[in-house]
Design an enzyme around this catalytic site. Structure first.
Site, PDB file in Angstrom:
ATOM      1  N   HIS A  26      -3.060  38.329  18.027  1.00 33.85           N
ATOM      2  CA  HIS A  26      -3.750  37.797  16.773  1.00 33.85           C
ATOM      3  C   HIS A  26      -5.029  37.294  17.131  1.00 33.85           C
ATOM      4  O   HIS A  26      -4.887  36.391  18.167  1.00 33.85           O
ATOM      5  CB  HIS A  26      -2.788  37.056  15.617  1.00 33.85           C
ATOM      6  N   GLU A 104       6.458  34.846  16.624  1.00 28.07           N
ATOM      7  CA  GLU A 104       5.880  34.249  17.515  1.00 28.07           C
ATOM      8  C   GLU A 104       7.348  33.316  18.115  1.00 28.07           C
ATOM      9  O   GLU A 104       8.260  33.017  17.202  1.00 28.07           O
ATOM     10  CB  GLU A 104       4.823  33.067  17.308  1.00 28.07           C
TER      11      GLU A 104
END
Length: 233
Positions: A26, A104
């Site tokens: 990202h 994550e």
């Protein structure tokens, strides 16, 4: 966009499937800019710089013919994927899979703190930074289990959609063979998946499928993987 890794899965024979796999990290968030850990509890949006990075990644990947898109369900990853798909005409008919398994790594009580503070916590505990798990955080083994579950799920979906003649659902990736850097081996493959996720998670995923000398996260890296029926993960 700082993390883009391309893979191509190939083997000659009737019981194999050739496909490309592109990993994208990202774009930047305000927490990234400040050097703070986000993990799972902090679901921050892309910063202005992060939006520009996602646009740049979209332009770079605009001609790649993606057949599948998998994205972490966290906001920063979803925003990145949406921007990349906007630039790519092949994605107009692709329904992205929002996958919690791509979240994550959890840094537990260290989330929201500076990265340097986590380093100090590890030093105080007498452990290396990479081996240290903060209180309530995920261990490396727990992240690896999530990575393995995602790979099984992803390969199963790709197999169901693009490998109609396979004899069973047991699809795996063997030890990869390094390919020359600087080449786009995935450009002409008929099946190509885009995976948008996170830095620490991606590190575990790549380490699980690359040789030790190839495990550094670079701007662009190419590796040949072998996918064959009838072998366990």
């Amino acid at each position: 966009m700082r993390r883009v890794c391309n893979f191509v899965d190939s083997l000659q024979g009737m019981k194999t499937l050739t496909f490309g796999l592109t990993f994208v990290r990202h774009g930047e968030t305000q927490f990234n800019q400040e050097g703070r850990l986000q993990g799972q509890a902090i679901d921050s949006a892309l910063s202005d710089v992060g939006l520009q990075q996602a646009e740049a990644a979209g332009r770079y990947l605009k001609d790649v013919k993606f057949t599948n898109v998998f994205v972490s369900d966290m906001l920063r990853a979803r925003q990145t994927a949406e921007i990349i798909m906007k630039h790519n005409s092949s994605c107009s008919c692709v329904q992205p899979v929002c996958e919690p398994l791509l979240k994550e790594k959890s840094f537990g009580t260290a989330e929201g703190q500076l990265l340097q503070e986590l380093r100090e916590m590890a030093r105080t505990a007498g452990q290396s930074f990479l081996d240290f798990t903060p209180p309530q955080g995920e261990t490396q083994e727990q992240v690896k289990q999530r990575v393995q579950e995602f790979w099984r799920k992803m390969l199963h979906q790709i197999g169901c959609e693009h490998w109609p003649n396979r004899s069973d659902d047991d699809v795996s990736v063997s030890t990869p063979v390094a390919a020359p850097h600087g080449e786009r081996e995935t450009d002409d493959v008929p099946v190509h998946a885009l995976v948008v996720g996170h830095g620490a998670y991606m590190r575990e995923s790549l380490c699980a499928h690359l040789e030790p000398g190839e495990r550094g996260l670079q701007s662009v890296c190419h590796t040949l993987l072998v996918c064959q029926q009838g072998r366990s993960c």
